[in-house]
Write a protein that holds these residues in place. Structure first.
Motif, PDB file in Angstrom:
ATOM      1  N   ALA A  47       3.826  -4.616  -8.481  1.00  0.00           N
ATOM      2  CA  ALA A  47       2.360  -4.645  -8.474  1.00  0.00           C
ATOM      3  C   ALA A  47       1.864  -5.634  -7.425  1.00  0.00           C
ATOM      4  N   LEU A  48       0.939  -5.188  -6.592  1.00  0.00           N
ATOM      5  CA  LEU A  48       0.293  -6.108  -5.646  1.00  0.00           C
ATOM      6  C   LEU A  48      -1.037  -5.545  -5.178  1.00  0.00           C
ATOM      7  N   ASP A  49      -2.107  -6.245  -5.570  1.00  0.00           N
ATOM      8  CA  ASP A  49      -3.408  -6.011  -4.951  1.00  0.00           C
ATOM      9  C   ASP A  49      -3.516  -7.047  -3.846  1.00  0.00           C
ATOM     10  N   VAL A  50      -3.385  -6.603  -2.602  1.00  0.00           N
ATOM     11  CA  VAL A  50      -3.278  -7.559  -1.494  1.00  0.00           C
ATOM     12  C   VAL A  50      -4.524  -8.429  -1.351  1.00  0.00           C
ATOM     13  N   PRO A  89      -0.359   2.990  14.316  1.00  0.00           N
ATOM     14  CA  PRO A  89       0.413   4.203  13.960  1.00  0.00           C
ATOM     15  C   PRO A  89      -0.086   5.463  14.645  1.00  0.00           C
ATOM     16  N   GLY A  90      -1.214   5.380  15.377  1.00  0.00           N
ATOM     17  CA  GLY A  90      -1.850   6.595  15.897  1.00  0.00           C
ATOM     18  C   GLY A  90      -2.723   7.232  14.820  1.00  0.00           C
ATOM     19  N   TRP A  91      -3.405   8.309  15.210  1.00  0.00           N
ATOM     20  CA  TRP A  91      -4.362   8.959  14.292  1.00  0.00           C
ATOM     21  C   TRP A  91      -3.597   9.923  13.381  1.00  0.00           C
ATOM     22  N   ASN A  92      -3.512   9.567  12.112  1.00  0.00           N
ATOM     23  CA  ASN A  92      -2.655  10.273  11.155  1.00  0.00           C
ATOM     24  C   ASN A  92      -3.422  11.012  10.072  1.00  0.00           C
ATOM     25  N   ARG A  93      -2.841  12.133   9.664  1.00  0.00           N
ATOM     26  CA  ARG A  93      -3.423  12.946   8.589  1.00  0.00           C
ATOM     27  C   ARG A  93      -3.125  12.307   7.230  1.00  0.00           C
ATOM     28  N   GLY A 144       0.815  -1.215   0.000  1.00  0.00           N
ATOM     29  CA  GLY A 144       0.000   0.000   0.000  1.00  0.00           C
ATOM     30  C   GLY A 144       0.845   1.260   0.000  1.00  0.00           C
ATOM     31  N   THR A 145       1.704   1.406  -1.012  1.00  0.00           N
ATOM     32  CA  THR A 145       2.670   2.522  -1.000  1.00  0.00           C
ATOM     33  C   THR A 145       2.316   3.655  -1.969  1.00  0.00           C
ATOM     34  N   SER A 146       1.066   3.692  -2.435  1.00  0.00           N
ATOM     35  CA  SER A 146       0.698   4.771  -3.361  1.00  0.00           C
ATOM     36  C   SER A 146       0.536   6.100  -2.633  1.00  0.00           C
ATOM     37  N   ARG A 147       0.240   6.041  -1.326  1.00  0.00           N
ATOM     38  CA  ARG A 147      -0.046   7.281  -0.569  1.00  0.00           C
ATOM     39  C   ARG A 147      -0.002   6.967   0.927  1.00  0.00           C
ATOM     40  N   GLY A 148      -0.272   7.993   1.726  1.00  0.00           N
ATOM     41  CA  GLY A 148      -0.433   7.798   3.165  1.00  0.00           C
ATOM     42  C   GLY A 148       0.813   7.245   3.849  1.00  0.00           C
ATOM     43  N   LEU A 149       0.583   6.434   4.863  1.00  0.00           N
ATOM     44  CA  LEU A 149       1.686   5.922   5.686  1.00  0.00           C
ATOM     45  C   LEU A 149       2.620   5.031   4.877  1.00  0.00           C
ATOM     46  N   GLY A 150       2.063   4.268   3.937  1.00  0.00           N
ATOM     47  CA  GLY A 150       2.892   3.372   3.125  1.00  0.00           C
ATOM     48  C   GLY A 150       3.933   4.143   2.342  1.00  0.00           C
ATOM     49  N   ASN A 192       0.951  -2.967   5.465  1.00  0.00           N
ATOM     50  CA  ASN A 192       0.402  -1.631   5.736  1.00  0.00           C
ATOM     51  C   ASN A 192      -0.920  -1.365   5.017  1.00  0.00           C
ATOM     52  N   ALA A 193      -1.117  -1.926   3.827  1.00  0.00           N
ATOM     53  CA  ALA A 193      -2.315  -1.610   3.035  1.00  0.00           C
ATOM     54  C   ALA A 193      -3.564  -1.856   3.866  1.00  0.00           C
ATOM     55  N   GLY A 194      -4.488  -0.919   3.803  1.00  0.00           N
ATOM     56  CA  GLY A 194      -5.711  -1.088   4.583  1.00  0.00           C
ATOM     57  C   GLY A 194      -6.825  -0.213   4.037  1.00  0.00           C
ATOM     58  N   VAL A 195      -8.038  -0.573   4.397  1.00  0.00           N
ATOM     59  CA  VAL A 195      -9.208   0.229   4.017  1.00  0.00           C
ATOM     60  C   VAL A 195     -10.049   0.470   5.265  1.00  0.00           C
ATOM     61  N   SER A 196     -10.771   1.596   5.263  1.00  0.00           N
ATOM     62  CA  SER A 196     -11.689   1.850   6.369  1.00  0.00           C
ATOM     63  C   SER A 196     -13.082   1.387   5.968  1.00  0.00           C
TER      64      SER A 196
HETATM   65  N1  NAP Z   1      -4.511   7.057   9.200  1.00  0.00           N
HETATM   66  C1  NAP Z   1      -4.779   6.674  10.430  1.00  0.00           C
HETATM   67  O1  NAP Z   1      -5.161   7.495  11.291  1.00  0.00           O
HETATM   68  C2  NAP Z   1      -4.632   5.223  10.820  1.00  0.00           C
HETATM   69  C3  NAP Z   1      -4.870   4.887  12.171  1.00  0.00           C
HETATM   70  C4  NAP Z   1      -4.712   3.567  12.566  1.00  0.00           C
HETATM   71  C5  NAP Z   1      -4.329   2.623  11.635  1.00  0.00           C
HETATM   72  N2  NAP Z   1      -4.120   2.973  10.326  1.00  0.00           N
HETATM   73  C6  NAP Z   1      -3.721   1.925   9.402  1.00  0.00           C
HETATM   74  O2  NAP Z   1      -2.555   2.327   8.711  1.00  0.00           O
HETATM   75  C7  NAP Z   1      -2.510   1.727   7.410  1.00  0.00           C
HETATM   76  C8  NAP Z   1      -2.288   2.788   6.346  1.00  0.00           C
HETATM   77  O3  NAP Z   1      -3.357   3.714   6.441  1.00  0.00           O
HETATM   78  P1  NAP Z   1      -3.326   5.152   5.733  1.00  0.00           P
HETATM   79  O4  NAP Z   1      -3.850   6.107   6.727  1.00  0.00           O
HETATM   80  O5  NAP Z   1      -2.029   5.384   5.083  1.00  0.00           O
HETATM   81  O6  NAP Z   1      -4.471   4.933   4.632  1.00  0.00           O
HETATM   82  P2  NAP Z   1      -4.675   5.596   3.172  1.00  0.00           P
HETATM   83  O7  NAP Z   1      -4.055   6.921   3.140  1.00  0.00           O
HETATM   84  O8  NAP Z   1      -6.118   5.436   2.895  1.00  0.00           O
HETATM   85  O9  NAP Z   1      -3.816   4.609   2.225  1.00  0.00           O
HETATM   86  C9  NAP Z   1      -4.197   3.277   2.123  1.00  0.00           C
HETATM   87  C10 NAP Z   1      -3.196   2.558   1.254  1.00  0.00           C
HETATM   88  O10 NAP Z   1      -3.574   1.164   1.191  1.00  0.00           O
HETATM   89  C11 NAP Z   1      -3.659   0.805  -0.186  1.00  0.00           C
HETATM   90  N3  NAP Z   1      -4.619  -0.283  -0.420  1.00  0.00           N
HETATM   91  C12 NAP Z   1      -5.911  -0.369  -0.050  1.00  0.00           C
HETATM   92  N4  NAP Z   1      -6.443  -1.524  -0.521  1.00  0.00           N
HETATM   93  C13 NAP Z   1      -5.438  -2.176  -1.171  1.00  0.00           C
HETATM   94  C14 NAP Z   1      -5.353  -3.395  -1.871  1.00  0.00           C
HETATM   95  N5  NAP Z   1      -6.402  -4.220  -1.999  1.00  0.00           N
HETATM   96  N6  NAP Z   1      -4.162  -3.756  -2.414  1.00  0.00           N
HETATM   97  C15 NAP Z   1      -3.082  -2.955  -2.289  1.00  0.00           C
HETATM   98  N7  NAP Z   1      -3.109  -1.756  -1.675  1.00  0.00           N
HETATM   99  C16 NAP Z   1      -4.283  -1.382  -1.116  1.00  0.00           C
HETATM  100  C17 NAP Z   1      -4.071   2.068  -0.901  1.00  0.00           C
HETATM  101  O11 NAP Z   1      -3.796   1.924  -2.298  1.00  0.00           O
HETATM  102  P3  NAP Z   1      -4.715   2.633  -3.451  1.00  0.00           P
HETATM  103  O12 NAP Z   1      -4.166   4.014  -3.633  1.00  0.00           O
HETATM  104  O13 NAP Z   1      -4.518   1.735  -4.625  1.00  0.00           O
HETATM  105  O14 NAP Z   1      -6.126   2.638  -2.937  1.00  0.00           O
HETATM  106  C18 NAP Z   1      -3.177   3.082  -0.191  1.00  0.00           C
HETATM  107  O15 NAP Z   1      -1.865   3.032  -0.694  1.00  0.00           O
HETATM  108  C19 NAP Z   1      -3.839   0.979   7.263  1.00  0.00           C
HETATM  109  O16 NAP Z   1      -3.657  -0.390   7.558  1.00  0.00           O
HETATM  110  C20 NAP Z   1      -4.722   1.633   8.319  1.00  0.00           C
HETATM  111  O17 NAP Z   1      -5.764   0.776   8.746  1.00  0.00           O
HETATM  112  C21 NAP Z   1      -4.258   4.249   9.908  1.00  0.00           C
END
Ligand code: NAP
Length: 225
Positions: A51-54, A177-181, A9-15, A78-82
């Protein structure tokens, strides 16, 4: 010492932030993204984009073929969805399946697939990015049922893997990771990804097999299951 770290999940966010900081300190990074074109920033900092769709077993199988016997020192799931089902009236089979596929089943199957690569590596560390919202002790109201349950179940996967792989010198943890922007955390979150990832990497660097099975915060403190 250069390490090889695979991050999902490295396209954006924490990854993406994991990739930036790992590359900045010289680690080799396998940056997984479901659409490699969406991980241009990871490529720009010198990560190898894969390439990886988890959530797609065929995609995990293709990754296995691509990697062959390459050693991996640290796997960061790391990849995750809400989820959208914050109220009991909103519970839906589709939502449970969608969220569990990515947040729970995928880290389990990907870890299984990469065991030979991790065994060939020097650290044998698996970090499952979880959430405080998955704490059953807290059962925090107001957030998605599917998301909270998926992270609680992920914590069980971490605990089981920790036990089953202990004899092999593995360290498997769940880490919040805590509550992240980010897109997931939203604009009002209290933490910037750069700060959270810096703390998580320091914690990951210090993990030993004695930590295996723990559910920890970004700074390594225990979170109640
Ligand atoms: N942000 C927070 O406050 C927070 C708090 C606690 C835990 N977390 C956890 O931290 C991790 C990262 O969260 P984030 O905040 O960075 O989220 P995010 O900004 O929404 O980014 C999610 C990442 O996961 C990827 N992803 C989702 N479904 C996927 C799939 N089927 N295959 C491959 N990649 C996939 C997305 O790729 P695409 O661009 O392709 O969609 C994106 O790169 C998650 O596990 C989340 O549950 C986050």
């Amino acid at each position: 010492m250069t390490r090889t770290v695979l991050v999902t999940g490295t396209s954006r966010g924490l990854g993406l932030e994991f990739v930036r900081q790992l590359r900045a300190r010289g680690d080799a990074v396998l940056a997984c993204a479901r659409k490699p074109s969406s991980a241009a920033e990871a490529a720009d900092v010198g990560a190898e984009v894969v390439a990886l769709d988890v959530a797609e077993p065929a995609s995990i199988a293709a990754l296995e073929r691509t990697l062959g016997s390459r050693p991996i020192d640290v796997l960061i799931n790391n990849a995750g969805v809400s989820g959208q089902d914050a109220a009991v009236g909103g519970l839906s089979l589709t939502e449970f399946r969608r969220v569990f596929d990515t947040n729970t089943i995928a880290p389990a199957l990907l870890t299984r697939a990469l065991l030979p690569n991790l065994r060939a590596g020097r650290r044998r560390v698996v970090v499952n990015i979880s959430s405080q919202l998955g704490s059953i002790a807290a059962a925090t109201p107001g957030f998605s049922y599917a998301y909270a349950a998926s992270k609680a179940a992920l914590n069980m996967i971490s605990a089981r893997l920790a036990r089953d792989l202990a004899g092999d010198g593995f360290t498997v943890v769940s880490m919040c990771p805590g509550w992240n922007r980010t897109d997931m955390g939203g604009p009002n979150a209290s933490l910037m990804p750069a700060d959270s990832v810096r703390e998580m990497l320091a914690t990951i660097d210090g993990l030993t097999p004695g930590d295996s099975g723990r559910f920890v915060s970004r700074s390594g403190e225990d979170i109640p299951f």
